[in-house]
Write a protein that holds these residues in place. Structure first.
Motif, mmCIF file in Angstrom:
data_model
loop_
_atom_site.group_PDB
_atom_site.id
_atom_site.type_symbol
_atom_site.label_atom_id
_atom_site.label_comp_id
_atom_site.label_asym_id
_atom_site.label_seq_id
_atom_site.Cartn_x
_atom_site.Cartn_y
_atom_site.Cartn_z
ATOM 1 N N LEU A 20 0.829 -1.207 0.000
ATOM 2 C CA LEU A 20 0.000 0.000 0.000
ATOM 3 C C LEU A 20 0.867 1.262 0.000
ATOM 4 N N VAL A 21 1.956 1.231 0.776
ATOM 5 C CA VAL A 21 2.876 2.371 0.796
ATOM 6 C C VAL A 21 3.502 2.575 -0.581
ATOM 7 N N LEU A 22 3.943 1.473 -1.210
ATOM 8 C CA LEU A 22 4.534 1.569 -2.545
ATOM 9 C C LEU A 22 3.516 2.088 -3.563
ATOM 10 N N ALA A 23 2.281 1.623 -3.442
ATOM 11 C CA ALA A 23 1.238 2.089 -4.365
ATOM 12 C C ALA A 23 0.984 3.584 -4.184
ATOM 13 N N GLY A 24 0.943 4.033 -2.915
ATOM 14 C CA GLY A 24 0.764 5.457 -2.661
ATOM 15 C C GLY A 24 1.922 6.281 -3.198
ATOM 16 N N GLU A 33 5.553 15.117 -11.611
ATOM 17 C CA GLU A 33 6.650 14.626 -12.442
ATOM 18 C C GLU A 33 8.021 14.872 -11.816
ATOM 19 N N ASN A 34 8.098 15.791 -10.847
ATOM 20 C CA ASN A 34 9.380 16.071 -10.185
ATOM 21 C C ASN A 34 9.704 15.062 -9.085
ATOM 22 N N LEU A 35 8.733 14.224 -8.758
ATOM 23 C CA LEU A 35 8.915 13.246 -7.689
ATOM 24 C C LEU A 35 9.296 11.904 -8.286
ATOM 25 N N ALA A 36 10.398 11.323 -7.792
ATOM 26 C CA ALA A 36 10.864 10.036 -8.310
ATOM 27 C C ALA A 36 9.925 8.916 -7.870
ATOM 28 N N SER A 37 9.680 7.976 -8.752
ATOM 29 C CA SER A 37 8.858 6.807 -8.451
ATOM 30 C C SER A 37 9.730 5.697 -7.864
ATOM 31 N N PRO A 38 9.132 4.631 -7.337
ATOM 32 C CA PRO A 38 9.946 3.508 -6.856
ATOM 33 C C PRO A 38 10.868 2.941 -7.938
ATOM 34 N N ALA A 39 10.379 2.874 -9.181
ATOM 35 C CA ALA A 39 11.228 2.367 -10.267
ATOM 36 C C ALA A 39 12.409 3.303 -10.527
ATOM 37 N N ASP A 40 12.150 4.616 -10.478
ATOM 38 C CA ASP A 40 13.232 5.590 -10.663
ATOM 39 C C ASP A 40 14.276 5.452 -9.554
ATOM 40 N N THR A 41 13.796 5.187 -8.353
ATOM 41 C CA THR A 41 14.704 5.052 -7.213
ATOM 42 C C THR A 41 15.596 3.825 -7.364
ATOM 43 N N VAL A 42 15.004 2.711 -7.786
ATOM 44 C CA VAL A 42 15.794 1.491 -8.007
ATOM 45 C C VAL A 42 16.813 1.720 -9.117
ATOM 46 N N GLU A 43 16.372 2.374 -10.187
ATOM 47 C CA GLU A 43 17.284 2.654 -11.303
ATOM 48 C C GLU A 43 18.426 3.566 -10.860
#
Length: 260
Positions: A20-24, A33-43
């Motif tokens: 749920l946290v990841l989905a949020g 668009e200025n906020l990194a997503s979980p995928a961006d963070t992993v990359e």
């Protein structure tokens, strides 16, 4: 069988909460668009492994923060438990020094940063150890004192009847009874300690997780790098807290600590 099902349910709820946290997080990144997503963070994490900041691999930054927190934590645990015990069993000591402790306790660790840096400088890690120490020690003192003070009088009277002196009462009755409170203080202090180490490294450091977070704001905001630092702090803190929980279970086998 019922206990196993209950544990599976608890673990399932924990996994659900993480999802749920990841989905949020993902939804917030989609809206901004200025906020990194979980995928961006992993990359960004893997890119950081290939292109180190300041020529230092990411594990060097993590180990630097972990080293600082562990050194300060050990020192704060020794001092904090000692002061808490003294406050709990020596009324004269408590009357003399508790007012001073009560005055200093509400002062946030970050407020000490300018003074500590002025005294000890920024080149060595001494100033960082002191700032982290201040952040950890207060919670340990408070919880140790509470644990000592709340020892069941029935146990104390039983010790006296059996001929135990003050030292034997402390070692065999009071301290074992206070172990859960002491570990609760250690875990609380660790949370403040991580906040302190990140703040200290953001102000004056050339390595560490706080340094990485600070670098994310140097030029163009790099929120992915910021989230990498946040996730690393969360993971390191969770591992240390888990280790403390395991030790607590070994020392207090009579307690039900599954909820922790």
């Amino acid at each position: 069988m019922r206990k196993i099902k209950k544990e599976v349910l608890y673990y399932g709820l924990s996994v659900l909460a993480v999802l749920l946290v990841l989905a949020g997080w993902w939804a917030a990144a989609a809206l901004n668009e200025n906020l990194a997503s979980p995928a961006d963070t992993v990359e960004r994490f893997f890119r950081l492994m290939k292109n180190p900041i300041m020529g230092k691999p990411i594990y060097v930054h993590v180990l630097a923060s972990v080293r600082r927190i562990l050194v300060a934590f050990v020192a704060a645990s020794i001092v904090g438990v000692g002061l808490g015990v003294c406050f709990g069993i020596f009324p004269t000591f408590r009357r003399m020094f508790w007012p001073v402790f009560a005055i200093l306790r509400p002062v946030p660790p970050l407020a000490w940063i300018p003074i500590v840096i002025l005294w000890f400088g920024v080149v060595e890690d001494t100033s960082k150890y002191i700032i982290i120490f201040i952040g950890i020690v207060m919670a340990i003192v408070i919880n140790t004192y509470a644990g000592i003070s709340e020892t069941d009088p029935l146990y104390l009277n039983a010790g006296k009847v059996l001929g135990a002196n003050k030292w034997q009462t402390l070692v065999h009755i009071t301290l074992p009874n206070s172990i859960p409170a002491i570990f609760a203080g250690m875990k609380t202090g660790l949370s403040t300690g991580w906040m302190s180490v990140v703040a200290a490294e953001m102000i004056a450091a050339k390595e560490g997780i706080g340094f990485l977070i600070n670098m994310s704001m140097k030029t163009t905001p790099d929120t992915a790098l910021d989230f990498v630092g946040i996730v690393l702090v969360a993971l390191c803190s969770s591992v240390v807290s888990l280790i403390l929980t395991v030790i607590e279970r070994k020392l207090c086998p009579w307690l039900r600590l599954d909820a922790k």
